[in-house]
Design a protein around this motif. Sequence first.
Motif, PDB file in Angstrom:
ATOM      1  N   GLN A 150       0.656 -33.398 -21.397  1.00 50.14           N
ATOM      2  CA  GLN A 150      -0.463 -33.987 -22.127  1.00 50.14           C
ATOM      3  C   GLN A 150      -0.015 -34.427 -23.522  1.00 50.14           C
ATOM      4  OE1 GLN A 150      -3.555 -31.290 -23.456  1.00 50.14           O
ATOM      5  NE2 GLN A 150      -5.157 -32.811 -23.006  1.00 50.14           N
TER       6      GLN A 150
ATOM      7  N   LEU B 190       2.166 -37.530 -23.292  1.00 53.89           N
ATOM      8  CA  LEU B 190       1.368 -38.753 -23.118  1.00 53.89           C
ATOM      9  C   LEU B 190       0.705 -39.165 -24.428  1.00 53.89           C
ATOM     10  CD1 LEU B 190      -0.428 -38.272 -19.671  1.00 53.89           C
ATOM     11  CD2 LEU B 190       1.511 -39.721 -20.202  1.00 53.89           C
TER      12      LEU B 190
ATOM     13  N   GLN C  29       1.268 -42.648 -26.375  1.00 55.50           N
ATOM     14  CA  GLN C  29       0.141 -43.535 -26.663  1.00 55.50           C
ATOM     15  C   GLN C  29       0.068 -43.898 -28.144  1.00 55.50           C
ATOM     16  OE1 GLN C  29      -3.675 -42.034 -25.290  1.00 55.50           O
ATOM     17  NE2 GLN C  29      -4.798 -43.248 -26.763  1.00 55.50           N
TER      18      GLN C  29
ATOM     19  N   ARG D 253       1.265 -38.931 -15.869  1.00 52.69           N
ATOM     20  CA  ARG D 253      -0.125 -39.361 -15.682  1.00 52.69           C
ATOM     21  C   ARG D 253      -0.666 -38.896 -14.344  1.00 52.69           C
ATOM     22  NH1 ARG D 253       0.915 -45.346 -18.130  1.00 52.69           N
ATOM     23  NH2 ARG D 253      -0.005 -45.045 -20.188  1.00 52.69           N
ATOM     24  N   GLN D 254       0.140 -39.029 -13.298  1.00 52.50           N
ATOM     25  CA  GLN D 254      -0.307 -38.635 -11.958  1.00 52.50           C
ATOM     26  C   GLN D 254      -0.548 -37.134 -11.874  1.00 52.50           C
ATOM     27  OE1 GLN D 254       2.569 -40.260  -9.196  1.00 52.50           O
ATOM     28  NE2 GLN D 254       2.429 -42.270 -10.181  1.00 52.50           N
TER      29      GLN D 254
ATOM     30  N   ASP E 203      -3.695 -36.298 -13.769  1.00 47.84           N
ATOM     31  CA  ASP E 203      -4.837 -36.796 -13.014  1.00 47.84           C
ATOM     32  C   ASP E 203      -5.164 -35.856 -11.853  1.00 47.84           C
ATOM     33  OD1 ASP E 203      -6.760 -39.011 -12.317  1.00 47.84           O
ATOM     34  OD2 ASP E 203      -5.545 -39.005 -10.503  1.00 47.84           O
TER      35      ASP E 203
ATOM     36  N   ASN F 282      -2.141 -47.608 -14.096  1.00 47.05           N
ATOM     37  CA  ASN F 282      -1.746 -46.482 -14.943  1.00 47.05           C
ATOM     38  C   ASN F 282      -2.596 -45.241 -14.692  1.00 47.05           C
ATOM     39  OD1 ASN F 282       0.231 -48.009 -16.200  1.00 47.05           O
ATOM     40  ND2 ASN F 282      -1.071 -48.590 -17.916  1.00 47.05           N
TER      41      ASN F 282
ATOM     42  N   GLU G 173      -5.603 -44.796 -15.376  1.00 47.84           N
ATOM     43  CA  GLU G 173      -6.499 -44.545 -16.498  1.00 47.84           C
ATOM     44  C   GLU G 173      -7.950 -44.653 -16.058  1.00 47.84           C
ATOM     45  OE1 GLU G 173      -5.210 -47.457 -19.272  1.00 47.84           O
ATOM     46  OE2 GLU G 173      -3.318 -46.437 -19.736  1.00 47.84           O
TER      47      GLU G 173
END
Length: 299
Positions: free
Chosen positions: A9, A12, A16, A71-72, A75, A140, A142
């Motif tokens: 986290q 990321l 960003q 990200r995966q 998620d 992505n 998102e």
Amino acid sequence: MHLTLRQLQIFLAVAQTGSTTAAAALVALSQSATSAALNELESQLALRLFDRVGKKLILNDSGRVLLPQARQLLDAAAHIEQQFQVSDPLSAAGLRIGASTTIGSYLLPAIFAAAFSRAARAYPRVTIANTAQIVTAISNVEVDLGLLEGPTDDPDLVLLPWIDDELVIVAAPDHPILSGDTGSTIAIDALQAAGWLLRESGSGTRETVDQALRPHLPGLRSVGEFGNSEAVKHGAAEGLGLACLSRCVVSDLIGLGRLVELRTALPVLRRQFYLAHSRHKILSPRLRHFLTFCQGWVR
């Protein structure tokens, strides 16, 4: 090696924002704790994930490899939490929906009203942008599901044909092209000579208009580009130019007499809307329910 979701986290957040200071605000940690967590992640992987350029942290090739995997994983973890926090598949809690501008503005409110109980007081989080931006957001991970105004060749997306949409050409009632006769058929050469108001590049409407009109009007003359259909519609109503937009966008001003639908020798202009999600997306019961509902929805 013991990687944690918290480390990913933070990774990321740094990717960003480009700095541990800005990332700290996103993850509710101090700058020093954020920096330490990133250093620990890089130490565990035995490689650097960012290039340090002054005070800026820029993803290097290793960081770009890790980014979609992180990200995966996050998620998947979020969906595990949602699955056990709320058992009702009709709940919209936690869903992230992305919609192209026309769909998001004109169709999505009606879809939500039909799909979700108004007593639930919780609706999906919605991102509305042009089609190219929503495709990127889906790729992505998102957003969980995208409602698109045009196709995409992105190999990471599952694309499902959805509903048909009709595009119409409109003008102000006093536009010179009408010569005072709102019922006349407009000749191709008159359309060719007119000025047009268009959506911006990357918009699904713009792509469809280009594909539909340019074979017949190769010299389509733009007199203005706008970032949303509302601006195009009202610009046309003020006599700034012709516009080609979805019928659902212009039906209100046509009904009020502020816009006129032009009769032309052009073929009927139609396009396909699509539902899309990432191939790597875990489809939760809520998401499957909403996807199925959209597939059966009739406007």
